[in-house]
Design a protein around this motif. Sequence first.
Motif, mmCIF file in Angstrom:
data_model
loop_
_atom_site.group_PDB
_atom_site.id
_atom_site.type_symbol
_atom_site.label_atom_id
_atom_site.label_comp_id
_atom_site.label_asym_id
_atom_site.label_seq_id
_atom_site.Cartn_x
_atom_site.Cartn_y
_atom_site.Cartn_z
ATOM 1 N N ASP A 195 0.795 -1.236 0.000
ATOM 2 C CA ASP A 195 0.000 0.000 0.000
ATOM 3 C C ASP A 195 0.824 1.280 0.000
ATOM 4 O O ASP A 195 0.395 2.291 -0.535
ATOM 5 N N TYR A 196 2.010 1.266 0.628
ATOM 6 C CA TYR A 196 2.775 2.517 0.746
ATOM 7 C C TYR A 196 3.506 2.887 -0.546
ATOM 8 O O TYR A 196 3.943 4.023 -0.713
ATOM 9 N N LYS A 222 3.213 4.208 -3.566
ATOM 10 C CA LYS A 222 2.391 5.018 -4.464
ATOM 11 C C LYS A 222 3.110 6.347 -4.703
ATOM 12 O O LYS A 222 3.695 6.922 -3.767
ATOM 13 N N GLU A 247 3.855 10.088 -4.828
ATOM 14 C CA GLU A 247 3.496 11.190 -3.922
ATOM 15 C C GLU A 247 3.325 10.760 -2.462
ATOM 16 O O GLU A 247 3.074 11.606 -1.613
ATOM 17 N N ASN A 248 3.454 9.468 -2.148
ATOM 18 C CA ASN A 248 3.403 9.036 -0.738
ATOM 19 C C ASN A 248 4.688 9.432 -0.027
ATOM 20 O O ASN A 248 5.776 9.359 -0.591
ATOM 21 N N ARG A 249 4.522 9.835 1.224
ATOM 22 C CA ARG A 249 5.680 10.127 2.076
ATOM 23 C C ARG A 249 6.224 8.814 2.619
ATOM 24 O O ARG A 249 5.458 7.936 3.014
ATOM 25 N N ALA A 306 6.972 3.036 5.286
ATOM 26 C CA ALA A 306 5.837 3.966 5.251
ATOM 27 C C ALA A 306 6.065 5.060 6.286
ATOM 28 O O ALA A 306 6.538 4.799 7.387
#
Length: 134
Positions: free
Chosen positions: A41-42, A44, A46-48, A132
Motif C-alpha cells: 500500500d505505501y 504510491k 506522492e506518498n511520504r 511507510a
Amino acid sequence: MNVVNGIISHIESYEGISLVKVKSHDVIFSSIVLDTPQTSDYLKIENRVKIIFKETEVIISKDLNPNISIQNKLLCRIESIQKGIILSQINLLHNQQTIKSIITRNACEQLDLKENDTVLALIKTNEISLSAHD
C-alpha cells in the motif's frame, strides 16, 4: 540508522521487484524494493516515506564528481569526527540534517578528513530501505 524523509517520485516494477525514486530536498534517492504498488500500500507516487540506511553503508569520497555506478550521492559538510581505535564516526551535514558514516580509522586518516571539509556521501541502491511514513 540514518533516517531521511522523502516523497516517492517514480516507481518502475518488474517481476515483483521495484526500483523506487524518492525525493528528499534536492536529492533523488534510489532504492530496490521487493514489493510492487500492487503488493504494498505505501508504494504510491506522492506518498511520504522514510529512507533508511546504516551508518556503515555510507561511503565517503573527497572526489565530488566520481564516475561510478553508485546512484545515491549527497554533497555534505563534515560536522564532526569521532576517531576510535579501529573505527571512526563521521557526522555529515546535508540540508540541515545529520547523516552518520562509520568507516575505519585508517580510511579516515588516508582521506585526511577534517571538520568542515566538503565530501560526497555515497550509498548503494540496494542498501537503501523504505518504510511507510508515520
